[in-house]
Write an enzyme that holds these catalytic residues in place. Structure first.
Site, mmCIF file in Angstrom:
data_model
loop_
_atom_site.group_PDB
_atom_site.id
_atom_site.type_symbol
_atom_site.label_atom_id
_atom_site.label_comp_id
_atom_site.label_asym_id
_atom_site.label_seq_id
_atom_site.Cartn_x
_atom_site.Cartn_y
_atom_site.Cartn_z
ATOM 1 N N ASP A 26 57.807 23.052 -28.226
ATOM 2 C CA ASP A 26 56.825 23.471 -26.536
ATOM 3 C C ASP A 26 56.435 24.513 -26.367
ATOM 4 O O ASP A 26 56.571 24.706 -25.450
ATOM 5 C CB ASP A 26 58.182 22.641 -25.664
ATOM 6 C CG ASP A 26 58.532 21.121 -26.049
ATOM 7 O OD1 ASP A 26 57.924 20.441 -27.222
ATOM 8 O OD2 ASP A 26 59.651 21.141 -25.443
ATOM 9 N N LYS A 131 56.712 14.235 -26.882
ATOM 10 C CA LYS A 131 57.902 13.994 -27.006
ATOM 11 C C LYS A 131 57.775 13.612 -25.435
ATOM 12 O O LYS A 131 57.401 14.706 -24.445
ATOM 13 C CB LYS A 131 58.967 14.677 -27.479
ATOM 14 C CG LYS A 131 58.762 16.172 -27.000
ATOM 15 C CD LYS A 131 59.822 17.040 -27.623
ATOM 16 C CE LYS A 131 60.035 17.665 -26.616
ATOM 17 N NZ LYS A 131 60.609 18.793 -26.064
ATOM 18 N N LYS A 134 63.291 16.190 -23.873
ATOM 19 C CA LYS A 134 63.787 17.077 -23.672
ATOM 20 C C LYS A 134 63.648 17.750 -25.342
ATOM 21 O O LYS A 134 63.629 18.644 -26.266
ATOM 22 C CB LYS A 134 65.058 17.648 -23.055
ATOM 23 C CG LYS A 134 64.994 17.706 -21.687
ATOM 24 C CD LYS A 134 63.798 18.723 -21.310
ATOM 25 C CE LYS A 134 63.549 18.500 -19.533
ATOM 26 N NZ LYS A 134 61.981 19.031 -18.856
ATOM 27 N N VAL A 159 60.858 27.026 -27.171
ATOM 28 C CA VAL A 159 61.198 26.962 -25.753
ATOM 29 C C VAL A 159 61.793 26.024 -25.570
ATOM 30 O O VAL A 159 61.274 24.424 -25.875
ATOM 31 C CB VAL A 159 60.914 28.113 -25.066
ATOM 32 C CG1 VAL A 159 59.914 29.080 -25.339
ATOM 33 C CG2 VAL A 159 58.680 26.547 -25.070
ATOM 34 N N THR A 160 62.853 25.553 -24.408
ATOM 35 C CA THR A 160 63.647 26.783 -23.943
ATOM 36 C C THR A 160 64.956 27.101 -24.274
ATOM 37 O O THR A 160 65.003 25.658 -25.025
ATOM 38 C CB THR A 160 64.115 27.304 -22.537
ATOM 39 O OG1 THR A 160 63.831 25.681 -22.092
ATOM 40 C CG2 THR A 160 62.690 26.920 -21.992
ATOM 41 N N CYS A 164 65.107 22.781 -24.173
ATOM 42 C CA CYS A 164 64.456 21.318 -25.631
ATOM 43 C C CYS A 164 64.918 22.055 -26.881
ATOM 44 O O CYS A 164 65.187 21.427 -27.655
ATOM 45 C CB CYS A 164 63.202 21.524 -25.209
ATOM 46 S SG CYS A 164 62.946 20.782 -23.920
HETATM 47 N N1 TIU Z 1 60.791 22.461 -23.548
HETATM 48 C C1 TIU Z 1 61.217 22.770 -23.052
HETATM 49 O O1 TIU Z 1 62.842 23.479 -22.784
HETATM 50 N N2 TIU Z 1 61.351 21.955 -21.367
HETATM 51 C C2 TIU Z 1 61.580 22.430 -20.412
HETATM 52 O O2 TIU Z 1 62.155 20.992 -19.325
HETATM 53 N N3 TIU Z 1 62.539 23.159 -20.593
HETATM 54 C C3 TIU Z 1 62.941 24.560 -18.634
HETATM 55 O O3 TIU Z 1 63.598 25.275 -19.415
HETATM 56 N N4 TIU Z 1 62.461 24.004 -17.836
#
Ligand code: TIU
Length: 233
Positions: A26, A131, A134, A159-160, A164
């Site tokens: 992500d 996807k 998460k 991230v994060t 995820c």
């Molecule tokens: N990819 C991911 O971590 N999606 C999120 O929404 N992360 C947040 O920390 N908000």
């Protein structure tokens, strides 16, 4: 190629590069770049930006070595048919998923903000897994992609950390994958959550996996002398 050993926590991580994949989770404009959805949520994106440069180095090394590279993107169909009402409503946001945002419709596939940051742009040969959740295994073909290549070892970036990345590592662990999380190539909007998420992964003898800085992984990947590592440790 020989077995590699990475000094890691809670103990050394050994992996076979021919059965290893680099997972880039992500690293999308909407999460990472200033002016995106992440910032619109009230977050400071600087810590996420800091993970881009070390991930670029790891990505280059993985490509050079011939590791499978898989990218993921969190997002939804333009018709939002795969967006759970609970996820859409969460946060009571003025501009939420599917709404117009600073970089196009927020977390909608095909929109500019949904795309992976320029620095880590996937090569045409590298699978990109879209996807809706998460975790990277939920409602995706990631497991099939990895199984088809007989992958057992996942080098995890993205991230994060506490959202995820952690969801994915937990899913992967239950499916029998051995995860090494590169601590400087994952990031959170919240430094304390990042730290705690890292601690949770490696606690209790590596309950979900291993953690090491990327330089340790890079050194192992380029080290031709790490053959014959005992497989019992
Ligand atoms: N990819 C991911 O971590 N999606 C999120 O929404 N992360 C947040 O920390 N908000």
């Amino acid at each position: 190629m020989s077995t590699k050993l990475v000094p890691a926590e809670p103990y050394d991580y050994t992996f076979d590069p021919e059965r290893a994949a680099l997972l880039v989770i992500d690293m999308q404009r909407d999460f990472v770049y200033p002016g995106g959805f992440g910032e619109a949520l009230g977050n400071d994106t600087r810590s996420l930006l800091a993970a881009v440069a070390p991930t670029q180095v790891v990505l280059a090394a993985a490509r050079e070595t011939g590791l499978l590279v898989v990218h993921t993107r969190e997002g939804h169909r333009p018709d939002l048919a795969d967006l759970a009402p609970s996820k859409r409503a969460r946060g009571r946001l003025a501009a939420g998923i599917g709404d117009p945002g600073p970089m196009g419709r927020i977390l909608v596939r095909g929109e500019h903000g949904h795309g992976i940051v320029d620095e880590l742009a996937p090569l045409p040969s590298e699978p990109v897994v879209d996807k809706p959740g998460k975790g990277s295994f939920y409602a995706t073909d990631l497991d099939a992609i990895l199984q088809a290549k007989d992958i057992r070892y996942l080098i995890v970036t993205g991230v994060t950390t506490e959202v995820c990345v952690t969801s994915t590592v937990r899913e992967a662990n239950d499916r029998g994958y051995e995860c090494l999380v590169l601590s400087d190539c994952v990031a959170s909007y919240f430094p304390e959550f990042h730290q705690t998420a890292i601690e949770m992964i490696k606690a209790q003898g590596g309950i979900f996996g291993w953690v090491a800085p990327s330089e340790q992984f890079l050194a192992a990947l380029s080290d031709d002398t790490s053959a014959g590592v005992p497989s019992t440790t």
